[in-house]
Structure formats: C-alpha cells, structure tokens
Scaffold this motif. Structure first.
Motif, PDB file in Angstrom:
ATOM      1  N   ASP A  59     -11.741  14.523  -7.829  1.00 47.05           N
ATOM      2  CA  ASP A  59     -11.620  13.069  -8.053  1.00 47.05           C
ATOM      3  C   ASP A  59     -10.668  12.483  -7.032  1.00 47.05           C
ATOM      4  N   ALA A  60     -11.101  12.463  -5.786  1.00 52.35           N
ATOM      5  CA  ALA A  60     -10.239  12.046  -4.679  1.00 52.35           C
ATOM      6  C   ALA A  60      -9.794  10.589  -4.811  1.00 52.35           C
ATOM      7  N   GLU A  61     -10.684   9.724  -5.260  1.00 50.10           N
ATOM      8  CA  GLU A  61     -10.350   8.294  -5.315  1.00 50.10           C
ATOM      9  C   GLU A  61      -9.215   8.019  -6.297  1.00 50.10           C
ATOM     10  N   GLN A  62      -9.342   8.541  -7.513  1.00 53.26           N
ATOM     11  CA  GLN A  62      -8.295   8.318  -8.508  1.00 53.26           C
ATOM     12  C   GLN A  62      -7.002   9.044  -8.138  1.00 53.26           C
ATOM     13  N   SER A  63      -7.125  10.214  -7.550  1.00 56.32           N
ATOM     14  CA  SER A  63      -5.941  10.968  -7.147  1.00 56.32           C
ATOM     15  C   SER A  63      -5.177  10.231  -6.052  1.00 56.32           C
ATOM     16  N   ARG A  64      -5.902   9.716  -5.075  1.00 54.22           N
ATOM     17  CA  ARG A  64      -5.239   8.958  -4.002  1.00 54.22           C
ATOM     18  C   ARG A  64      -4.550   7.725  -4.562  1.00 54.22           C
ATOM     19  N   ALA A  65      -5.180   7.084  -5.536  1.00 56.91           N
ATOM     20  CA  ALA A  65      -4.576   5.893  -6.139  1.00 56.91           C
ATOM     21  C   ALA A  65      -3.243   6.248  -6.799  1.00 56.91           C
ATOM     22  N   TYR A  66      -3.196   7.411  -7.441  1.00 49.93           N
ATOM     23  CA  TYR A  66      -1.940   7.834  -8.070  1.00 49.93           C
ATOM     24  C   TYR A  66      -0.895   8.166  -7.012  1.00 49.93           C
ATOM     25  N   PHE A  67      -1.274   8.914  -5.996  1.00 48.63           N
ATOM     26  CA  PHE A  67      -0.320   9.273  -4.940  1.00 48.63           C
ATOM     27  C   PHE A  67       0.208   8.035  -4.225  1.00 48.63           C
ATOM     28  N   ASN A  68      -0.643   7.064  -3.995  1.00 48.10           N
ATOM     29  CA  ASN A  68      -0.255   5.868  -3.261  1.00 48.10           C
ATOM     30  C   ASN A  68       0.580   4.915  -4.105  1.00 48.10           C
TER      31      ASN A  68
END
Length: 273
Positions: A59-68
């Motif tokens: 789930d790259a999209e949601q993971s990136r949103a959390y990291f960002n």
C-alpha cells in the motif's frame, strides 16, 4: 556422632554453593542480560525494516501519506512501552505498524523503551525535510534502547560479545560510542575514497565486538541530536548521562560509494568536540 558429621557436611555443601554463586564470573550475570536486550531490540528493528518494505510494496500510497505527514522527517514506526509494542502515541495514524506487527517473530518479548523511527534527512543536513522529497533525502530506520542504569558500566567487552552473539555478529547493532574526532572520508594509498555510505562529520559510531572504529558504522549527527525519547526529550539531551544500544539500516538516498555530506558542525552539544 554420625548425625553431627552429616549435619556439618550438609552445612559445608550449602555454604560452598552460596560462595560459588557470589564468586561467579561477571559474564554469568551480564551476558544473558545484554543478550536479551540486544535480541529484543534487534527483532523489533528487523521487523520495522521489513514492515516498512511490506507497507511500501502493498500500500505505497497510504504509506507515503503517513511518512510525509511528519514535517520534520522523523516518523515513528514502533514503540514499546508498558510491556506493549504499538505505533506510538506520536503516530495515532500509523498505517505502517500493522505490517511491522505482522513481521514480529513468535519469540519476540517487548522491552520497554525500545523505539524505532524512520529518519528522512536532507542530504546537506542543513534543514528539516519531509520524506516526500525523493531526490535530496537519505532515509534511515533506527532503533534505540537505553541500557538500564544497574547494567550500565558493566564490563564492556563481555557486554559487546553478548550483543554480538545475539545479533549474528552484525556491525550495524551495538552500543553508541563517541569518536575522538568527526568522521572524515578515508582514502587508500592510491587516493581512492574508501569510506562508503557513511554520514561524514558524525560524532557517534556503533561499537561492536571485533570491529575497529575505522570500519564501524556511524550514525548521522541529526539522528544523535534529534532521536525522540520518552517524556519529550531527545537523544542529544541524554548521551552524556546514559548508554544506549542502537541498530541502524540505510533504506534509501545514497548512490553506490556515496557518503552523506557533513552538514552543520556542532548541531547540538552532544556531537560537539
């Protein structure tokens, strides 16, 4: 008479047993403690690393949103407190923790104060950045655990051997140790730079059994100064008061043979010389 002889013999055996317990070599007590601490921390760190990779794959999209979402680039991954591991109070929206939890081995025993973070660091270590900048950011996963005061100051070689045994002789796991001078790029007799994937200018390295400081893994000064601890403190405030176990993984951001530039010297008191 026979009764008194038997009683005296029994008392001698008991006293000898107590004397042996009191005179056991220090490693009989210290090594198991450090092995348990190191193994628990290492299991959490490896799970955080693989959980991070799983999250980016599934789930790259949601993971990136959390990291960002972390404006300072310091993202909680897994934090153990009160005998439980979680995504941390700082990360109530930690969508990555479920993948980390799924990677924890069945033998994992959480130890309080073990904290795993993703650090996204500007390549020049000049400003804070979010993890969303894919071109000028170096990413590390770092796990740190304070050594309890009662075991701090134990025979260091015994402790380091125990840590090494528990972590498969990894040079990326050990005790935080301050160097005698900031890390600089080493060169060979031919002039080739031999220091690779290291944060130049760093003050602290990972002290491991059988590894010399010149070949040890260093941690960036930004991490040494800003790694979050409990009660709103950061690692840079406590390095001169406590000893710490640390595990580090470089996730992304450096090309083959590239080092992280030194950045601002004396970022905090702990990394000053």
């Amino acid at each position: 008479m026979f009764f008194w002889m038997m009683l005296a013999s029994l008392m001698g055996i008991v006293m000898f047993g107590n004397l042996y317990e009191k005179t056991k070599p220090q490693e009989n007590f210290i090594a198991p403690v450090y092995q348990a601490m190191a193994l628990s921390m290492y299991q959490q760190h490896v799970s955080a690393e693989y959980g991070y990779l799983d999250a980016m794959r599934i789930d790259a999209e949601q993971s990136r949103a959390y990291f960002n979402s972390a404006a300072d680039g310091i993202v909680p991954l897994a934090i153990t407190e009160n005998g439980q591991i979680s995504g941390g109070q700082e990360g109530n929206g930690n969508t990555v923790f479920q993948y980390i939890q799924g990677r924890l081995p069945s033998t994992y025993k959480p130890q309080n104060g073990t904290r795993s973070y993703l650090f996204c660091i500007d390549k020049n270590q000049q400003t804070t950045v979010t993890c969303g900048n894919e071109t000028d950011v170096v990413k590390y996963i770092i796990t740190i655990r304070a050594i309890p005061p009662r075991y701090d100051g134990a025979d260091k070689m015994t402790a380091l051997r125990a840590v090494s045994d528990a972590t498969g002789n990894s040079r990326f796991v050990g005790m935080l140790q301050k160097a005698t001078e900031p890390l600089s790029a080493a060169t060979s007799s031919t002039g080739k730079v031999v220091t690779q994937h290291q944060p130049l200018g760093s003050a602290y390295y990972i002290l491991s059994s059988g590894i010399a400081p010149v070949t040890s893994v260093y941690i960036p000064n930004f991490v040494a100064c800003n790694f979050p601890l409990s009660e709103g403190t950061v690692l840079g405030d406590s390095l001169d008061q406590r000893s710490y176990l640390v595990a580090l993984s470089l996730v992304a951001g450096l090309e083959p043979g590239e080092n992280l530039p030194a950045g601002t010297p004396g970022l905090c008191t702990a990394v000053s010389f």
